[in-house]
Design an enzyme around this catalytic site. Structure first.
Site, short mmCIF file in Angstrom:
data_model
loop_
_atom_site.label_atom_id
_atom_site.label_comp_id
_atom_site.label_asym_id
_atom_site.label_seq_id
_atom_site.Cartn_x
_atom_site.Cartn_y
_atom_site.Cartn_z
N ARG A 1 0.84 -1.20 0.00
CA ARG A 1 0.00 0.00 0.00
C ARG A 1 0.87 1.25 0.00
NH1 ARG A 1 -2.35 0.22 4.66
NH2 ARG A 1 -2.17 -1.93 5.36
N LYS B 1 -9.22 -2.07 0.59
CA LYS B 1 -8.93 -1.00 1.55
C LYS B 1 -9.51 0.36 1.11
CE LYS B 1 -7.06 -3.36 4.72
NZ LYS B 1 -6.59 -4.64 4.31
N HIS C 1 -11.35 -3.15 10.81
CA HIS C 1 -10.30 -3.98 10.19
C HIS C 1 -10.22 -5.30 10.97
CE1 HIS C 1 -5.82 -3.91 8.66
NE2 HIS C 1 -6.59 -4.69 7.94
N CYS D 1 1.24 -9.15 13.95
CA CYS D 1 0.93 -9.36 15.37
C CYS D 1 0.09 -10.62 15.58
CB CYS D 1 0.21 -8.14 15.94
SG CYS D 1 1.27 -6.71 16.12
N GLY D 2 -0.10 -11.41 14.52
CA GLY D 2 -0.77 -12.69 14.69
C GLY D 2 -2.23 -12.71 14.23
N LYS D 3 -2.62 -11.79 13.34
CA LYS D 3 -4.02 -11.73 12.93
C LYS D 3 -4.45 -13.00 12.18
CE LYS D 3 -7.32 -8.65 10.61
NZ LYS D 3 -7.51 -7.51 9.72
N ASP E 1 -10.27 -10.11 7.26
CA ASP E 1 -9.75 -8.74 7.07
C ASP E 1 -10.71 -7.60 7.46
OD1 ASP E 1 -7.60 -7.10 6.44
OD2 ASP E 1 -8.17 -6.88 4.35
N ASN F 1 6.01 -9.32 0.89
CA ASN F 1 4.56 -9.07 0.88
C ASN F 1 3.86 -9.81 -0.26
OD1 ASN F 1 2.21 -7.85 1.93
ND2 ASN F 1 2.35 -6.14 0.49
N ARG G 1 2.01 -6.20 19.88
CA ARG G 1 3.30 -6.89 19.88
C ARG G 1 4.24 -6.06 20.72
NH1 ARG G 1 7.54 -9.57 16.58
NH2 ARG G 1 6.04 -10.57 15.21
C1 SPV Z 1 -3.33 -5.14 5.10
O1 SPV Z 1 -2.23 -4.63 4.87
O2 SPV Z 1 -3.97 -4.88 6.12
C2 SPV Z 1 -3.92 -6.09 4.14
C3 SPV Z 1 -3.35 -6.16 2.81
O3 SPV Z 1 -4.89 -6.72 4.45
S1 SPV Z 1 -3.77 -4.83 1.83
O4 SPV Z 1 -4.73 -5.23 0.85
O5 SPV Z 1 -2.57 -4.37 1.18
O6 SPV Z 1 -4.33 -3.80 2.67
MN MN Z 2 -5.85 -5.85 6.23
#
Ligand code: SPV
Ligand code: MN
Length: 630
Positions: free
Chosen positions: A91, A236, A255, A280-282, A297, A393, A426
């Site tokens: 991003r 996003k 989120h 952080c373990g999502k 997500d 990534n 974390r």
């Molecule tokens: C994040 O970075 O929180 C994601 C990937 O889920 S993205 O689509 O790049 O936002």
């Molecule tokens: Mn995300």
């Protein structure tokens, strides 16, 4: 001339087929026609194709993304590989801006721009950006079909990869758009990859990458990018529009993952949401063995008639980080990644039609094709940095229904009732592995103060902590005070507020080693589930409720077949007053930079501070073990 005739004349038969014009007219929505006309005039594609929900239309996308080389087939049936530009691998926070009309408040936490200036700039960049290219018109649903939660989304894009990804990740919406009855209550997204270069074709003019969020028109304009976090309207970009909408109504857009927890020996499923900053373990929490996944997500939450908050996943797929996905640790995902199905890999190394990623647990080949292009071990980029064999990534895109732990309630229009919320930080030395909030407001405080530690490049220096309220800071479009107030008001309406927990899977001992194993999170999650059902007592402290040793000992045995000693418990759950006070100081400083932070936030911060200082005086120590509070 009515709008239909005007559209047909101005867009014209060289651009769009009669059949596709009919598809648009069948929607009976002038707003849709106006938007398409405006952006066709601006972006000047050579062809306009309308995709409805039928199989044939969707299949067209898959064929075209292959024939124009945005994706290529891999050895396993249905698997394809897509590459983003070497400079478009994540991003773009700097060039993602929220457009704010003149005179309106611009929060220091949010990357904003004057709306008029922003529009002028991006519309100029987009002028002619689709020349010689085909523009797709897509309709999707953010949320399940026939649901109060759901918001329609119109997407225009010249990227077949974007369209293909959205077919995997989002629910079809053409038929749903008909049900709008001509209303403009939908989001829209205009995307162009811009000029492309090379084979596979990647965005050329990265310096002109812009992602501008226009709240006033419920739209996002995004250009000169392909990476899904920048390009896909529904991910996003829609998250930001939905945060705006929710915060001006009475619901939440977060989120969050959505997880169905199933404790052993108890015949029930208890739903949790959770927000964790990156790393952080999502995903590992959302994919915890033996549990059910509804989403990984983004969630919308509404107060429901049964008194609970209900949540839906606005997606139906996963755009997941592939790094470190191993057969041993992530059997469900790994299995999905190596068997035939519709699946897009992005930015991994490919050799002889096989993908390789970092932390795969397999020796990678010495050469192949990756996000850099033709790659051999020892390749350096133009800045002199060694190019890893795959990007950290790099991602995979799959349907949730392809996972064996997918919850059957994924498409339930009523969503699932939420009993608990996790916020995962974390830090190596401050917060215990799990803490339950004292009440809803305190839960908001826990979410607002999660910190994640970046390991410093300089040896020996402690990590730098970054706070991200509700792991949502990158996506905030309303001032933080308004956002926290909306959370609070949401809880007040509920008869059964979710219990809120903070987790920290990264606590280290005095020797610098992690105190918990990777799977220990299962115990914290199952304990939290039991707390929401009244199964366990807990120890009240100024920072929240802590688990009792005997309960954890039993859960380590039943869930992980492991011993859990008193010494381990003491080391993990000791209340470290000085560290906690330092955290409060950091939070005070950070939150003071924003105006109109709600009073409850400050009340909790000051109460916690005086509670911790009081405890220190009473017990006469800086480190207090929970047994001393019983
Ligand atoms: C994040 O970075 O929180 C994601 C990937 O889920 S993205 O689509 O790049 O936002
Ligand atoms: Mn995300």
């Amino acid at each position: 001339m009515n709008i239909n005739e005007e559209f047909a004349v101005s867009v014209g038969p060289d651009l769009i087929s009669l059949q596709d014009i009919e598809k648009l007219f069948a929607l009976k929505n002038d707003h849709v026609l106006k938007i398409i006309k405006q952006f066709v005039d601006l972006c000047k594609p050579s062809k306009l194709t309308v995709i409805s929900d039928i199989e044939e239309d969707i299949e067209y996308i898959v064929q075209k993304t292959l024939s124009n080389r945005e994706e290529s087939n891999l050895n396993v049936k249905g698997h394809t590989i897509h590459y983003d530009s070497f400079y478009d691998q994540a991003r773009d926070k700097e060039n993602t801006k929220v457009l704010i009309p003149k005179g309106e408040y611009r929060s220091p936490w949010i990357n904003t721009m004057d709306r008029d200036d922003g529009l002028e700039e991006i519309l100029e960049i987009m002028d002619g950006c689709m020349k010689g290219r085909e523009c797709l018109v897509r309709f999707f649903c953010l949320g399940p079909i026939n649901s109060k939660f759901t918001i329609g989304a119109l997407q225009l894009t010249d990227s077949f990869y974007v369209a293909h990804s959205e077919d995997i990740l989002y629910r079809k919406g053409y038929e749903e758009f008909k049900k709008l009855n001509g209303s403009d209550d939908f989001f829209y997204f205009i995307h162009s990859s811009g000029n492309l270069v090379g084979n596979p074709p990647v965005t050329k003019n990265i310096e002109k990458r812009r992602i501008y969020i226009d709240l006033q028109e419920s739209r996002v304009l995004t250009v000169n990018n392909q990476y899904a976090g920048n390009s896909l309207g529904l991910k996003k970009l829609a998250l930001r529009l939905a945060i705006y909408k929710a915060n001006n109504e009475d619901w939440l857009t977060e989120h969050y993952f959505i997880l169905g927890v199933r404790p052993k020996g108890k015949n029930r499923v208890t739903y949790f949401t959770g927000a964790f900053p990156s790393a952080c373990g999502k995903t590992s929490t959302a994919m915890l063995p033996g549990q059910l996944i509804v989403g990984d997500d983004i969630a919308y939450l509404r107060a429901w008639g049964d008194g609970f908050a209900h949540a839906v996943n606005i997606e139906k797929g996963i755009f997941g980080i592939i790094k470190d996905v191993k057969a041993k640790d992530d059997p469900v995902i790994y299995d999905a990644l190596i068997t035939p199905r519709e699946l897009i890999y992005s930015n991994v190394l490919v050799k002889d039609g096989k993908p390789y990623w970092l932390g795969m647990g397999v020796e990678p080949p010495e050469d192949g094709f990756n996000h850099y292009g033709q790659w051999t071990n020892g390749t350096f980029d133009e800045n002199g940095n060694k190019v890893p064999f795959a990007h950290p990534n790099a991602r995979y895109t799959i349907k949730l229904t392809d996972l064996s732990n997918c919850d059957p309630k994924l498409d339930d229009p009523n969503g699932v009732p939420i009993h608990g919320i996790f916020y995962g930080g974390r830090d190596s030395d401050t917060m215990p592995p799990i803490v339950e909030s004292l009440n809803w407001e305190h839960g908001i405080f826990l979410g607002a103060t999660i910190e994640s530690e970046t390991t410093s490049a300089t040896l020996g220096v402690t990590g730098v902590r970054k706070a991200s309220p509700m792991a949502n800071l990158d996506f905030l479009v309303v001032p933080l005070g308004k956002y926290l107030n909306n959370h609070n008001n949401f809880g007040i309406k509920l008869k059964y507020c979710p219990h809120v927990f903070s987790t920290n899977y990264f606590l280290k001992g005095k020797d610098g080693k992690y105190l918990n194993g990777i799977l220990d999170k299962k115990v914290w999650v199952i304990w939290a589930e039991g707390r929401t059902r009244g199964d366990y007592d807990a120890i009240k402290t100024p920072i929240g409720y802590l688990p009792e040793y005997e309960d954890l000992k039993m859960l380590f045995r039943t869930e992980l077949d492991k011993d859990y000693s008193k010494e381990e418990y003491i080391e993990q759950f000791t209340i470290k007053i000085n560290f906690l006070l330092e955290k409060l100081n950091r939070m005070e400083k950070m939150y003071k930079a924003e105006k109109e932070i709600p009073q409850f936030f400050w009340d909790i911060l000051f109460m916690q501070r005086s509670g911790l200082i009081g405890l220190q005086k009473k017990i006469g120590k800086e480190e207090i073990i929970p047994f001393e509070l019983d």
